[in-house]
Design a protein around this motif. Structure first.
Motif, mmCIF file in Angstrom:
data_model
loop_
_atom_site.group_PDB
_atom_site.id
_atom_site.type_symbol
_atom_site.label_atom_id
_atom_site.label_comp_id
_atom_site.label_asym_id
_atom_site.label_seq_id
_atom_site.Cartn_x
_atom_site.Cartn_y
_atom_site.Cartn_z
ATOM 1 N N GLN A 1 0.830 -1.206 0.000
ATOM 2 C CA GLN A 1 0.000 0.000 0.000
ATOM 3 C C GLN A 1 0.867 1.260 0.000
ATOM 4 O O GLN A 1 1.897 1.315 0.688
ATOM 5 C CB GLN A 1 -0.909 0.019 1.227
ATOM 6 N N ASN A 2 0.440 2.253 -0.755
ATOM 7 C CA ASN A 2 1.152 3.530 -0.800
ATOM 8 C C ASN A 2 0.588 4.434 0.298
ATOM 9 O O ASN A 2 -0.413 5.135 0.115
ATOM 10 C CB ASN A 2 0.959 4.174 -2.180
ATOM 11 N N ILE A 3 1.251 4.421 1.466
ATOM 12 C CA ILE A 3 0.726 5.132 2.643
ATOM 13 C C ILE A 3 0.707 6.649 2.422
ATOM 14 O O ILE A 3 -0.253 7.330 2.789
ATOM 15 C CB ILE A 3 1.547 4.773 3.900
ATOM 16 N N GLU A 4 1.745 7.200 1.775
ATOM 17 C CA GLU A 4 1.746 8.653 1.578
ATOM 18 C C GLU A 4 0.638 9.089 0.629
ATOM 19 O O GLU A 4 0.157 10.227 0.720
ATOM 20 C CB GLU A 4 3.115 9.155 1.095
ATOM 21 N N GLN A 5 0.181 8.185 -0.266
ATOM 22 C CA GLN A 5 -0.962 8.549 -1.126
ATOM 23 C C GLN A 5 -2.227 8.636 -0.283
ATOM 24 O O GLN A 5 -3.054 9.537 -0.459
ATOM 25 C CB GLN A 5 -1.162 7.541 -2.248
ATOM 26 N N ILE A 6 -2.376 7.730 0.694
ATOM 27 C CA ILE A 6 -3.517 7.792 1.615
ATOM 28 C C ILE A 6 -3.460 9.103 2.398
ATOM 29 O O ILE A 6 -4.470 9.810 2.553
ATOM 30 C CB ILE A 6 -3.484 6.588 2.578
ATOM 31 N N VAL A 7 -2.256 9.461 2.834
ATOM 32 C CA VAL A 7 -2.082 10.716 3.576
ATOM 33 C C VAL A 7 -2.464 11.911 2.700
ATOM 34 O O VAL A 7 -3.168 12.826 3.144
ATOM 35 C CB VAL A 7 -0.619 10.840 4.076
ATOM 36 N N ALA A 8 -2.064 11.857 1.417
ATOM 37 C CA ALA A 8 -2.407 12.956 0.493
ATOM 38 C C ALA A 8 -3.921 13.080 0.346
ATOM 39 O O ALA A 8 -4.464 14.187 0.389
ATOM 40 C CB ALA A 8 -1.748 12.699 -0.870
ATOM 41 N N TRP A 9 -4.596 11.941 0.231
ATOM 42 C CA TRP A 9 -6.068 11.964 0.141
ATOM 43 C C TRP A 9 -6.681 12.590 1.379
ATOM 44 O O TRP A 9 -7.544 13.461 1.303
ATOM 45 C CB TRP A 9 -6.600 10.523 -0.029
ATOM 46 N N ILE A 36 -7.539 14.105 8.006
ATOM 47 C CA ILE A 36 -6.493 13.412 8.772
ATOM 48 C C ILE A 36 -6.385 14.055 10.145
ATOM 49 O O ILE A 36 -6.326 15.271 10.269
ATOM 50 C CB ILE A 36 -5.139 13.406 8.058
ATOM 51 N N GLY A 37 -6.447 13.209 11.189
ATOM 52 C CA GLY A 37 -6.382 13.737 12.554
ATOM 53 C C GLY A 37 -5.045 13.466 13.205
ATOM 54 O O GLY A 37 -4.550 14.263 13.999
ATOM 55 N N GLY A 38 -4.421 12.311 12.835
ATOM 56 C CA GLY A 38 -3.167 12.005 13.497
ATOM 57 C C GLY A 38 -2.512 10.742 12.979
ATOM 58 O O GLY A 38 -3.075 10.038 12.130
ATOM 59 N N PHE A 39 -1.308 10.529 13.508
ATOM 60 C CA PHE A 39 -0.532 9.341 13.153
ATOM 61 C C PHE A 39 -0.177 8.542 14.392
ATOM 62 O O PHE A 39 0.023 9.124 15.462
ATOM 63 C CB PHE A 39 0.795 9.738 12.504
ATOM 64 N N HIS A 40 -0.079 7.250 14.233
ATOM 65 C CA HIS A 40 0.636 6.374 15.162
ATOM 66 C C HIS A 40 1.858 5.915 14.392
ATOM 67 O O HIS A 40 1.749 5.117 13.470
ATOM 68 C CB HIS A 40 -0.235 5.165 15.567
ATOM 69 N N PHE A 41 2.999 6.482 14.737
ATOM 70 C CA PHE A 41 4.222 6.155 14.006
ATOM 71 C C PHE A 41 4.910 4.933 14.605
ATOM 72 O O PHE A 41 4.957 4.763 15.822
ATOM 73 C CB PHE A 41 5.202 7.339 14.040
ATOM 74 N N ASN A 42 5.408 4.092 13.718
ATOM 75 C CA ASN A 42 6.238 2.942 14.084
ATOM 76 C C ASN A 42 6.818 2.427 12.772
ATOM 77 O O ASN A 42 6.655 3.062 11.743
ATOM 78 C CB ASN A 42 5.406 1.850 14.773
ATOM 79 N N ASP A 43 7.524 1.311 12.792
ATOM 80 C CA ASP A 43 7.999 0.751 11.531
ATOM 81 C C ASP A 43 7.753 -0.754 11.510
ATOM 82 O O ASP A 43 7.484 -1.352 12.549
ATOM 83 C CB ASP A 43 9.485 1.055 11.305
ATOM 84 N N ARG A 44 7.806 -1.322 10.314
ATOM 85 C CA ARG A 44 7.533 -2.750 10.212
ATOM 86 C C ARG A 44 8.230 -3.313 8.985
ATOM 87 O O ARG A 44 8.487 -2.624 8.034
ATOM 88 C CB ARG A 44 6.044 -3.013 10.161
ATOM 89 N N ILE A 54 6.066 10.469 3.760
ATOM 90 C CA ILE A 54 4.857 10.924 4.469
ATOM 91 C C ILE A 54 5.032 12.379 4.919
ATOM 92 O O ILE A 54 4.184 13.233 4.656
ATOM 93 C CB ILE A 54 4.560 10.015 5.684
ATOM 94 N N PHE A 55 6.169 12.680 5.554
ATOM 95 C CA PHE A 55 6.429 14.051 5.993
ATOM 96 C C PHE A 55 6.450 15.007 4.791
ATOM 97 O O PHE A 55 5.998 16.145 4.866
ATOM 98 C CB PHE A 55 7.754 14.128 6.759
ATOM 99 N N HIS A 56 6.958 14.508 3.665
ATOM 100 C CA HIS A 56 7.005 15.353 2.452
ATOM 101 C C HIS A 56 5.599 15.734 2.013
ATOM 102 O O HIS A 56 5.325 16.899 1.729
ATOM 103 C CB HIS A 56 7.733 14.617 1.324
ATOM 104 N N GLU A 57 4.688 14.762 1.968
ATOM 105 C CA GLU A 57 3.310 15.061 1.532
ATOM 106 C C GLU A 57 2.694 16.126 2.446
ATOM 107 O O GLU A 57 2.039 17.064 1.987
ATOM 108 C CB GLU A 57 2.452 13.782 1.570
#
Ligand code: LRH
Ligand code: MN
Length: 396
Positions: free
Chosen positions: A227-235, A242-250, A270-273
């Motif tokens: 999944q393209n997460i930054e595209q979801i963020v852009a939407w 968008i209200g917030g993030f839970h940041f982590n990595d996987r 994500i930060f760029h978008e």
């Protein structure tokens, strides 16, 4: 890095605040057990104390996300205690996380459960969280729903949608002015056939249906691999949902590893978008940057300090992108130059700038080293070892 970029990075760091999860300081594990750390926090006092350490060394995380059943087991009756700890530690209570997944009654779901009595119980708990948030002057109530099913045909997916719409509407009606309901989605686990709030679209539609104070919460670990997460963020930015993030990595699924440990370029994108949206609209994106990790092998406080430092370094890199030039190159479809404009910022080593920003704020340039030299870890290990080593490590 030229001075113009350095100044952009410093201004971005002045803005960036990262909320830490109380549960990230506790002994957590996987379904195969947990490895007890003698220094881990097990009380709300210890969690505020440890969060204050991370803020003292990084200057960027003044709030602590609270998980109600774990941090306020007596609900409203624990509010005064939390307020006192907040005053003592200088750390403000952050987002209020209801727990509608742990109790036995939630076997077949919470607000999506076919049993109206269980739905009522879950809604009541979240309404109490709205009250706790108001009492603690916390803005965000962020429920995550484990609701779903494990076998085809075992539940009516459409009926459960109706239950969610009803429940979230009732909760939204109880929100105080200025409060937000952050709806977190997750594709699977613990449900392994269907999850009621499985992706951004479902969370978006439920939030829209609930009311104007509802938003979507993006947990970076809650996405399918491709999944393209930054595209979801852009939407979600485009729709101001968008209200917030839970940041982590996987590396695989909801691994809850430390931010940027596997794919730092993902976080940068994500930060760029977000920063290009803010540059273009001139409006600050109203986003709560929160961490949601469980540190099964790393020292809890060290992992948090690492996380905040990486977030600062990557956020600063996104801030130095030449957005004027990038926008023109995007318009002209200058593919290579546009990509190079973005990537060249990612390859900039912002650590000296971030260290300088800390120094200018009277903070240690190397927070991890300063924490290690502080003796705090040795102190809490002595204080907490006996209690922690008594607690059980096994899953079953
Ligand atoms: C679910 C989740 C949710 C929290 C929990 C600790 O996977 O991301 O945000 O409540 O982790
Ligand atoms: Mn989460």
């Amino acid at each position: 890095m030229n001075e113009k970029s350095a100044e952009k990075a410093r201004r971005a760091l002045d803005k960036l605040r990262i909320e830490l999860p109380s549960w990230g300081f506790a002994n957590t594990g996987t379904r195969f057990g947990k490895f007890i750390q003698a220094a881990a926090a097990s009380t709300i006092e210890e969690k505020f104390g440890d969060a204050a350490q991370v803020h003292a060394f990084t200057g960027a995380c003044p709030t602590l996300a609270l998980h109600v059943e774990w941090d306020l087991p007596q609900g409203r009756n624990d509010v005064a205690r939390v307020e006192q700890l907040s005053r003592q530690s200088g750390i403000r209570p952050g987002s209020i996380n209801p727990n509608i997944f742990q109790n036995q009654e939630y076997k077949y779901g919470s607000i999506g459960n076919p049993d109206p009595a269980v739905r009522k119980m879950a809604v009541q708990h979240i309404l109490e969280c709205v009250g706790i948030a108001e009492a603690l002057e916390s803005r965000d109530i962020s429920p995550w729903f484990a609701d779903g099913s494990n076998y085809p045909g075992s539940q009516s997916i459409r009926h459960r949608m109706e239950y969610f719409e009803e429940g979230l509407k009732e909760i939204h009606r109880a929100l105080k002015p200025g409060q937000r309901l952050l709806i977190e989605y997750k594709p699977f686990e613990p449900a392994f056939y269907h999850t009621d709030v499985a992706d951004w679209g479902m969370a978006y539609l439920l939030a829209k249906e609930a009311g104007p104070q509802a938003r979507v919460l993006v947990d970076t670990g809650h996405h399918y691999q491709s999944q393209n997460i930054e595209q979801i963020v852009a939407w979600l930015l485009h729709r101001e949902m968008i209200g917030g993030f839970h940041f982590n990595d996987r590396r695989y699924a909801d691994d809850d590893l430390t931010l940027g440990s596997i794919d730092p370029y993902q976080v940068f994108r994500i930060f760029h978008e977000i920063q290009m949206y803010e540059w273009e609209t001139g409006a600050g994106a109203d986003i709560a940057y929160m961490v949601d990790q469980s540190h099964n092998l790393k020292g809890k406080i060290e992992a948090m300090i690492q996380t905040v430092c990486v977030a600062q370094e990557l956020y600063a890199r996104a801030a130095i992108v030449d957005y004027e030039r990038l926008a023109a190159l995007q318009q002209n479809c200058s593919v290579v130059d546009a990509e190079e404009t973005l990537r060249s910022a990612f390859w900039e080593d912002t650590r000296p700038i971030v260290a300088g920003w800390r120094k200018a704020k009277g903070l240690p340039e190397d927070p991890l080293r300063a924490f290690r030299e502080s003796g705090y870890l040795e102190k809490i290990t002595r204080e907490r070892r006996e209690k922690n080593m008594r607690s059980s490590a096994s899953y079953a």
